[in-house]
Write an enzyme that holds these catalytic residues in place. Structure first.
Site, PDB file in Angstrom:
ATOM      1  N   ALA B  66       0.833  -1.199   0.000  1.00 42.48           N
ATOM      2  CA  ALA B  66       0.000   0.000   0.000  1.00 42.48           C
ATOM      3  C   ALA B  66       0.866   1.246   0.000  1.00 42.48           C
ATOM      4  CB  ALA B  66      -0.904  -0.007   1.222  1.00 42.48           C
ATOM      5  N   GLY B 109      -0.314  -4.974   0.914  1.00 37.34           N
ATOM      6  CA  GLY B 109      -1.564  -4.893   0.161  1.00 37.34           C
ATOM      7  C   GLY B 109      -1.458  -5.619  -1.171  1.00 37.34           C
ATOM      8  N   GLU B 112      -2.148  -9.118  -0.387  1.00 32.76           N
ATOM      9  CA  GLU B 112      -3.594  -9.294  -0.166  1.00 32.76           C
ATOM     10  C   GLU B 112      -4.349  -9.326  -1.498  1.00 32.76           C
ATOM     11  OE1 GLU B 112      -3.602  -6.071   2.752  1.00 32.76           O
ATOM     12  OE2 GLU B 112      -4.633  -7.423   4.135  1.00 32.76           O
ATOM     13  N   GLU B 132       3.815  -5.337   7.251  1.00 28.02           N
ATOM     14  CA  GLU B 132       3.075  -4.340   8.041  1.00 28.02           C
ATOM     15  C   GLU B 132       3.582  -4.243   9.473  1.00 28.02           C
ATOM     16  OE1 GLU B 132       1.757  -6.411   5.918  1.00 28.02           O
ATOM     17  OE2 GLU B 132       0.120  -5.475   4.779  1.00 28.02           O
TER      18      GLU B 132
END
Lengths: 257, 258
Positions: B66, B109, B112, B132
């Site tokens: 992200a 992300g 994911e 993260e």
């Protein structure tokens, strides 16, 4: 830009010269890092089609600089942080790497030579798996490569007995690609390097990839790796040039793409 | 084809291709980009010409995660009101097969997003990671849930706590990915797989996905009942008649998706 090595590009080849001649080019962590960086740079450079690793002065590489070793050193961490990444960078490199073993290659210096694709030796050079003499085990990928090169029994003899292996003996063991007289070693290395650098570089890289797969995967997976490798090679300019040259009965001129 | 700011979408021979297109940022996902991905996937899901959706990234990486700059100043209230993960939820409602072609970095992300694909093909050398934890947070778009459903809690905790990199070889051993291929052939091999699925009866492909997804959430008993209903449902399709007739007549079926 480097302190412990020199890096030079000449005629399509990257020359990495270990440059601590006063110590027979012993490893310090800085040298691990610089070799790793140089191999990475050469791997990514379009103009490089062969890589040579050699030593300045009398020796190739005498292994770890023992003046850097003290009783608090965590030997495992030194390998994970410094030697491991260097050997991995060499192992992953898809360009041909030539060790020009100009003099003694001992300990991790022997490992460095083992990690390369070709070992050209001066008739005055020698290998020494010296680790056992200071109560340690061969490291920096040593046993992985040595076992593949000479088999388990020979690897064990070389590692446990720790005897000096002269160039001629290295040749008969299959550890050396070629041995040249010390007087014209440099010229011979130059010539061999030029030959390698004018080959179809992509195909050479794919041959390296496929041979690694042959030693590390099942037959089924190997066949798939081979099919993919040939598909990629079949798309190269050099393949077309090779076929065309064959038809026209002339020598192919490969560009490495 | 609609044009987007952060992705490229195209369609050819029944196969839709979505390419993340921020290569200079290793395809870091910002909120607009996620919305674009979801919009594109949904529009392909409704497009009758599309049989398979392929998701990949331009440049060296699939997606390095992200866009941190975008969220560094966020607070819980703003996040609740923003409800950004609702976009991600929409990905779970996609009926058509999504194949992810991943390479380089598949982080945070990006990981994911990859876990939202039905099948994953990875270029050799691909690395997966949930970093993260290194930033004092955790995955929020399904990472802890989807990873655990696939590899089990033992490995999931190890990887989520350490933020360590998972190499393609390890990923395949744990069932995270379907295949590892040469980097040079990532798209070629992915498209081959996409074509194999694209020639099958679309309704069967669709209800297989629907049923397999239920196996993740339902009890075995409920899952079996659900599967049975889907099985019966396919007998209402023209493709079932075509498939079985072609089999009896020893010819190749021509599926219409009806």
């Amino acid at each position: 830009m480097y302190e412990t090595i020199t890096y030079l590009i000449n005629n399509g080849a990257a020359w990495i010269t270990l440059n601590r001649p006063n110590t027979l080019n012993a490893f310090v962590s800085k040298m691990n890092q610089e070799i790793t960086h140089a191999i990475k740079t050469a791997s990514a450079s379009d103009e490089v089609r062969a890589i040579v690793i050699t030593g300045a002065g009398r020796g190739f590489c005498s292994g770890q600089d023992l003046s850097e070793v003290d009783e608090h050193m965590d030997h495992g961490e030194v390998l994970r942080k410094h030697y491991g990444p260097m050997i991995k960078q060499i192992y992953q490199c898809e360009k041909p790497i030539i060790a020009a073993v100009n003099g003694v290659a001992a300990g991790a210096g022997f490992s460095l030579a083992l990690a390369c694709d070709f070992r050209l030796m001066s008739d005055r050079a020698s290998f020494l798996n010296a680790f056992v003499h200071i109560g340690l085990i061969p490291d920096s990928g040593n046993s992985y490569f040595l076992t593949r090169l000479v088999g388990e029994a020979r690897a064990l003899e070389i590692s446990v007995l720790g005897e000096k292996i002269k160039a001629e003996q290295a040749l008969s063991l299959g550890l050396a690609t070629k041995v040249f007289p010390a007087d014209h070693f440099e010229a011979e290395v130059q010539q061999f390097t030029e030959r390698i650098a004018s080959m179809p570089t992509k195909a050479v890289g794919l041959i390296k990839r496929t041979i690694k797969a042959a030693g590390n995967t099942s037959f089924q997976d190997y066949l798939e790796e081979e099919a993919q490798g040939q598909r990629i090679a079949g798309l190269t300019k050099d393949h077309r040039e090779g076929v065309q040259a064959f038809i026209e009965k002339r020598k192919p001129v490969f560009v490495g793409k | 084809m609609k044009s987007y700011e952060f992705i490229e979408a195209s369609l050819s021979d029944g196969i839709a291709l979505i390419e993340l297109n921020r290569p200079a940022q290793y395809n870091a996902l910002n909120r607009t980009m996620v919305r674009e991905i979801v919009d594109a996937v949904e529009s392909f899901d409704r497009n009758e010409e599309v049989r398979v959706i392929v998701l990949t990234g331009k440049g060296r990486a699939f997606s390095a995660g992200a866009d941190i700059d975008e969220m560094a100043g966020d607070d819980p209230v703003r996040l609740e009101l923003l409800n950004q993960f609702a976009d991600w939820d929409r990905l779970s409602f996609i009926k058509k097969p999504i194949i992810g072609a991943v390479k380089g970095y598949v982080f945070g992300g990006g990981f994911e997003l990859a876990l939202n694909c039905d099948l994953l093909i990875a270029a050799s050398g691909t690395e997966f990671s949930f970093p993260e934890v290194n930033l004092g947070v955790m995955p929020g778009a399904g990472g802890t849930q989807r990873l655990t459903k696939i590899v089990g809690r033992t490995k999931a905790l190890e990887w989520l706590w350490s933020g360590s990199r998972i190499h393609a070889e390890t990923a395949i051993q744990h069932g995270l990915i379907n295949r590892i291929v040469s980097p040079e052939l990532l798209m070629e091999e992915t498209m081959k797989m996409a074509k194999q699925i694209a020639v099958q009866a679309p309704l069967a492909i669709r209800l297989i996905k629907d049923s397999v997804n239920k196996a993740v959430d339902y009890s075995l008993y409920e899952g079996m009942q659900y599967e049975r209903k889907n099985f019966y449902l396919l007998f209402a399709s023209e493709d079932q008649k075509e498939g079985m007739t072609a089999f009896i007549e020893k010819r190749k079926p021509d599926f219409k998706g009806r």
